[in-house]
Write a protein that holds these residues in place. Structure first.
Motif, mmCIF file in Angstrom:
data_model
loop_
_atom_site.group_PDB
_atom_site.id
_atom_site.type_symbol
_atom_site.label_atom_id
_atom_site.label_comp_id
_atom_site.label_asym_id
_atom_site.label_seq_id
_atom_site.Cartn_x
_atom_site.Cartn_y
_atom_site.Cartn_z
ATOM 1 N N VAL A 107 0.859 -1.179 0.000
ATOM 2 C CA VAL A 107 0.000 0.000 0.000
ATOM 3 C C VAL A 107 0.893 1.225 0.000
ATOM 4 O O VAL A 107 1.814 1.333 0.821
ATOM 5 C CB VAL A 107 -0.932 0.008 1.229
ATOM 6 C CG1 VAL A 107 -1.623 1.371 1.369
ATOM 7 C CG2 VAL A 107 -1.974 -1.106 1.123
ATOM 8 N N HIS A 108 0.638 2.153 -0.918
ATOM 9 C CA HIS A 108 1.468 3.359 -1.028
ATOM 10 C C HIS A 108 1.178 4.325 0.113
ATOM 11 O O HIS A 108 0.025 4.615 0.422
ATOM 12 C CB HIS A 108 1.189 4.062 -2.352
ATOM 13 C CG HIS A 108 1.744 3.353 -3.543
ATOM 14 N ND1 HIS A 108 1.870 3.954 -4.773
ATOM 15 C CD2 HIS A 108 2.213 2.099 -3.693
ATOM 16 C CE1 HIS A 108 2.386 3.089 -5.637
ATOM 17 N NE2 HIS A 108 2.588 1.957 -5.003
ATOM 18 N N LEU A 109 2.227 4.831 0.715
ATOM 19 C CA LEU A 109 2.121 5.940 1.667
ATOM 20 C C LEU A 109 2.421 7.264 0.978
ATOM 21 O O LEU A 109 1.935 8.318 1.404
ATOM 22 C CB LEU A 109 3.087 5.731 2.836
ATOM 23 C CG LEU A 109 2.852 4.461 3.677
ATOM 24 C CD1 LEU A 109 3.914 4.353 4.759
ATOM 25 C CD2 LEU A 109 1.458 4.455 4.282
ATOM 26 N N ASP A 110 3.242 7.219 -0.058
ATOM 27 C CA ASP A 110 3.525 8.387 -0.890
ATOM 28 C C ASP A 110 2.907 8.168 -2.260
ATOM 29 O O ASP A 110 2.685 7.029 -2.689
ATOM 30 C CB ASP A 110 5.040 8.600 -1.030
ATOM 31 C CG ASP A 110 5.704 8.942 0.297
ATOM 32 O OD1 ASP A 110 5.032 9.575 1.141
ATOM 33 O OD2 ASP A 110 6.874 8.573 0.491
ATOM 34 N N ASN A 111 2.663 9.231 -2.961
ATOM 35 C CA ASN A 111 2.061 9.144 -4.290
ATOM 36 C C ASN A 111 3.104 8.691 -5.306
ATOM 37 O O ASN A 111 4.034 9.423 -5.619
ATOM 38 C CB ASN A 111 1.477 10.501 -4.702
ATOM 39 C CG ASN A 111 0.773 10.418 -6.048
ATOM 40 O OD1 ASN A 111 0.213 9.369 -6.389
ATOM 41 N ND2 ASN A 111 0.791 11.507 -6.796
ATOM 42 N N ILE A 112 2.951 7.486 -5.807
ATOM 43 C CA ILE A 112 3.854 6.931 -6.811
ATOM 44 C C ILE A 112 2.992 6.440 -7.964
ATOM 45 O O ILE A 112 2.188 5.519 -7.785
ATOM 46 C CB ILE A 112 4.703 5.774 -6.244
ATOM 47 C CG1 ILE A 112 5.475 6.244 -5.000
ATOM 48 C CG2 ILE A 112 5.658 5.228 -7.295
ATOM 49 C CD1 ILE A 112 6.140 5.124 -4.229
ATOM 50 N N GLU A 113 3.117 7.036 -9.119
ATOM 51 C CA GLU A 113 2.253 6.718 -10.252
ATOM 52 C C GLU A 113 2.785 5.527 -11.038
ATOM 53 O O GLU A 113 3.986 5.388 -11.238
ATOM 54 C CB GLU A 113 2.122 7.940 -11.172
ATOM 55 C CG GLU A 113 1.433 9.139 -10.533
ATOM 56 C CD GLU A 113 -0.021 8.871 -10.199
ATOM 57 O OE1 GLU A 113 -0.636 8.009 -10.878
ATOM 58 O OE2 GLU A 113 -0.536 9.507 -9.264
ATOM 59 N N HIS A 114 1.859 4.685 -11.494
ATOM 60 C CA HIS A 114 2.199 3.542 -12.345
ATOM 61 C C HIS A 114 1.403 3.555 -13.650
ATOM 62 O O HIS A 114 1.154 2.498 -14.247
ATOM 63 C CB HIS A 114 1.946 2.229 -11.605
ATOM 64 C CG HIS A 114 2.814 2.031 -10.399
ATOM 65 N ND1 HIS A 114 4.193 2.052 -10.468
ATOM 66 C CD2 HIS A 114 2.502 1.831 -9.090
ATOM 67 C CE1 HIS A 114 4.695 1.853 -9.247
ATOM 68 N NE2 HIS A 114 3.690 1.733 -8.401
ATOM 69 N N GLY A 115 1.022 4.758 -14.068
ATOM 70 C CA GLY A 115 0.281 4.860 -15.318
ATOM 71 C C GLY A 115 -1.026 4.089 -15.247
ATOM 72 O O GLY A 115 -1.759 4.161 -14.257
ATOM 73 N N ASP A 116 -1.305 3.320 -16.313
ATOM 74 C CA ASP A 116 -2.528 2.515 -16.354
ATOM 75 C C ASP A 116 -2.368 1.147 -15.708
ATOM 76 O O ASP A 116 -3.324 0.361 -15.669
ATOM 77 C CB ASP A 116 -2.988 2.318 -17.814
ATOM 78 C CG ASP A 116 -3.383 3.635 -18.471
ATOM 79 O OD1 ASP A 116 -3.833 4.540 -17.738
ATOM 80 O OD2 ASP A 116 -3.240 3.752 -19.710
ATOM 81 N N PHE A 117 -1.176 0.853 -15.204
ATOM 82 C CA PHE A 117 -0.933 -0.463 -14.618
ATOM 83 C C PHE A 117 -1.571 -0.542 -13.241
ATOM 84 O O PHE A 117 -1.358 0.318 -12.384
ATOM 85 C CB PHE A 117 0.578 -0.721 -14.507
ATOM 86 C CG PHE A 117 0.920 -2.047 -13.897
ATOM 87 C CD1 PHE A 117 0.630 -3.224 -14.554
ATOM 88 C CD2 PHE A 117 1.534 -2.113 -12.652
ATOM 89 C CE1 PHE A 117 0.946 -4.454 -13.986
ATOM 90 C CE2 PHE A 117 1.856 -3.333 -12.078
ATOM 91 C CZ PHE A 117 1.553 -4.508 -12.750
#
Length: 572
Positions: free
Chosen positions: A293-303
């Protein structure tokens, strides 16, 4: 009369002589060491003659099936190539190296500890390297990741598993050696290590009260996207860490209970259960544990990262983070995805890995989707999945996985750290060798604790759980010895199953005092009567999903003969 090394008699029989000759037979049982045979004439107060014989043993499985019988000797001959004995400035250090490491002359804590489930069956020096790690603990409590031949150490800032690993190292080594003084001396350092990891802002999330780490592929030691591995940002809470700390807390309770420190034992039991509930609440999605679960905003696009089946799910089963039902669901999900993908084995580091079009690992071809920690097939995952299948009512699937691995060993002449999804060997470094201890050892554990079913509850097998599951493999006659090489602790049994009479017989012996049996019955069998050495046993029927286990507990002294008589469910 036959006596063990402590002069306790465990066999006595009157023998009639014919032409001055007489014969009898017995099963040697009880403690390892020198045993005695006494010849005593009727009405004689003292023996007339004695002789000695030696009872010894090494861990082994004898069924007549090489898929099972060859696994321990083949693993030992391979893993011993990775055994290292260094004379560091602080003293001798004996451990087992990784099979692909750039630190080819150094010891990673995780690599040799994940090899312990196998090397405990043959290794005599289990404590020296752990002493070196504890001696290099920082003033704050941090444990190093590894130690080089010259005694220097390193720690990757991203790693959040090291402190639970040192607890598991001491706990499992103490179980095998029985050195209470050594274990008790280590406990303050383990307390300090756990206090450190639960206070350092790089590793502890105060909001969820769970261990966190920098974004990585499950338990691995590098971030995606080429980010620094300092552990100072891009945080997630990963399932792999939570199962490790849950088990470490339980191990602390076990060790404290053994030395009579009941208050600390109770503290760590409470900590373990509270921690497990917090982790399950955050990470369980109804079918599996989330990768993280992310605690910081980390983008993975559409994945969609939530669809990933992360390798730490197998640990969730074998370490007890998952309950019985959750464990079965996880094992079934691995089986489903294996049928769906058609990959060589269900040993994924991640399934699926991060897509190549996200450009996370462009500088490392071995990390493209399906490679190494980004979706590669890792034998250790398969070994833990196999043991988890045996624990979760999927015994026949566990046997299927074991046979797949036996075939892999034969065709590949060993086991490397990882493989591509089609089963082709993968290479991350030029140091890759086919004796990956972290991997091969987990399959030995699946055989000995899963299929053979022998598990140490305290230490030195003083109390042991025995869950033989040979009926799932179609094995009617199995002889198993579980021996800690660093001590004289052992447990052995011969199990015979007669399909015609519906009778299961177990002849058992060991160095301990108490045995908790959980005997898997053939499908459709229900227990009708059970006895031990001719005395009725109070037994119960325990169902694990669709599997029936007959359970009972008894003390063991000398030879223990168990007989379980059954009826078919239709007859009943």
């Amino acid at each position: 009369r036959v006596c063990d090394p402590d002069q306790k008699a465990y066999f006595e029989e009157e023998v009639q002589l014919r032409q001055n000759e007489g014969k009898t037979s017995f099963i040697a049982a009880g403690p390892l060491g020198v045993h005695y045979i006494y010849l005593i004439w009727p009405d004689s107060e003292k023996y007339s003659r004695y002789l000695n014989f030696l009872v010894d043993g090494r861990s082994s499985v004898e069924t007549g099936d090489p898929d099972f019988d060859d696994l321990i000797p083949d693993t030992a001959s391979a893993m011993l190539l990775g055994r290292r004995e260094y004379d560091t400035p602080r003293g001798k250090s004996v451990a087992y190296i990784s099979a692909d490491t750039y630190h080819f002359d150094g010891i990673w804590l995780r690599d040799f500890i994940y090899g312990l489930p196998a090397y405990k069956h043959w290794e005599m020096d289990m404590k020296s390297v752990i002493d070196r790690f504890l001696e290099d603990q920082s003033p704050e409590g941090m444990i190093p990741d590894g130690i080089e031949r010259d005694g220097s150490t390193w720690r990757v800032g991203l790693e959040s598993d090291v402190e639970y690993l040192i607890v598991l190292a001491v706990w499992q080594t103490w179980q095998a050696t029985g050195d209470d003084d050594w274990m008790e001396a280590a406990l303050p350092k383990l307390e300090k290590a756990l206090a450190y990891v639960q206070s350092d802002p790089r590793h502890w999330d105060e909001n969820y009260r769970l261990i966190k780490r920098q974004h990585s592929c499950d338990t691995w030691d590098f971030d995606i996207d080429g980010a620094s591995d300092s552990g100072t940002g891009r945080y997630v809470i990963a399932a792999c860490d939570q199962s490790g700390y849950y088990l470490a807390f339980k191990a602390m309770s076990c060790m404290y209970r053994h030395i009579g420190a009941d208050e600390r034992a109770a503290f760590w039991t409470q900590e373990a259960e509270a921690y497990r509930l917090r982790a399950v609440s955050l990470l369980w999605d109804g079918t599996k544990f989330l990768h993280h679960v992310h605690l910081d905003n980390i983008e993975h696009g559409d994945f969609d990262e939530t669809k990933q089946l992360a390798m730490g799910n197998t640990w969730a089963v074998t370490r007890g983070l998952a309950g019985s039902r959750e464990g079965t669901l996880i094992v079934d999900e691995y089986r489903r995805r294996h049928r769906e993908t058609g990959d060589a084995y269900p040993w994924w580091s991640l399934q699926p890995g991060y897509p190549d079009d996200l450009h996370y690992f462009e500088s490392s071809s071995f990390l493209k989707q399906g490679g190494y920690a980004n979706g590669g097939l890792m034998p250790w995952v398969g070994g833990e999945l196999c043991r988890g299948a045996f624990m979760s009512g999927r015994e026949e699937y566990g046997v299927e996985l074991l046979r797949q691995y036996a075939g892999h060993l034969g065709s590949h002449k060993g086991a490397q750290v990882w493989y591509w999804p089609d089963g082709q060997a993968g290479f991350r470094t030029t140091n890759e060798v086919a004796y990956a201890g972290w991997g091969m050892a987990e399959w030995v554990n699946a055989l000995m604790e899963g299929l053979s079913g022998i598990r140490d509850i305290d230490c030195l097998l003083q109390e042991v759980e025995v869950s033989p599951r040979w009926v799932a493999a179609g094995v009617a006659d199995a002889y198993v010895v579980f021996r800690y090489a660093a001590s004289r602790a052992y447990f052995a049994y011969r199990m015979q199953t007669d399909a015609g009479s519906k009778v299961v017989q177990l002849a058992c012996s060991g160095s301990g005092q108490r045995v908790n049996f959980r005997v898997l019955l053939p499908e459709g069998w229900l227990p009708q009567f059970a006895d031990g050495n001719g005395q009725p046993l109070d037994y119960h029927l325990d169902r694990v999903d669709r599997s029936n286990y007959v359970t009972f507990s008894t003390v063991i002294e000398g030879l223990l003969d168990i007989r379980i008589e059954c009826l078919s469910s239709v007859d009943n």
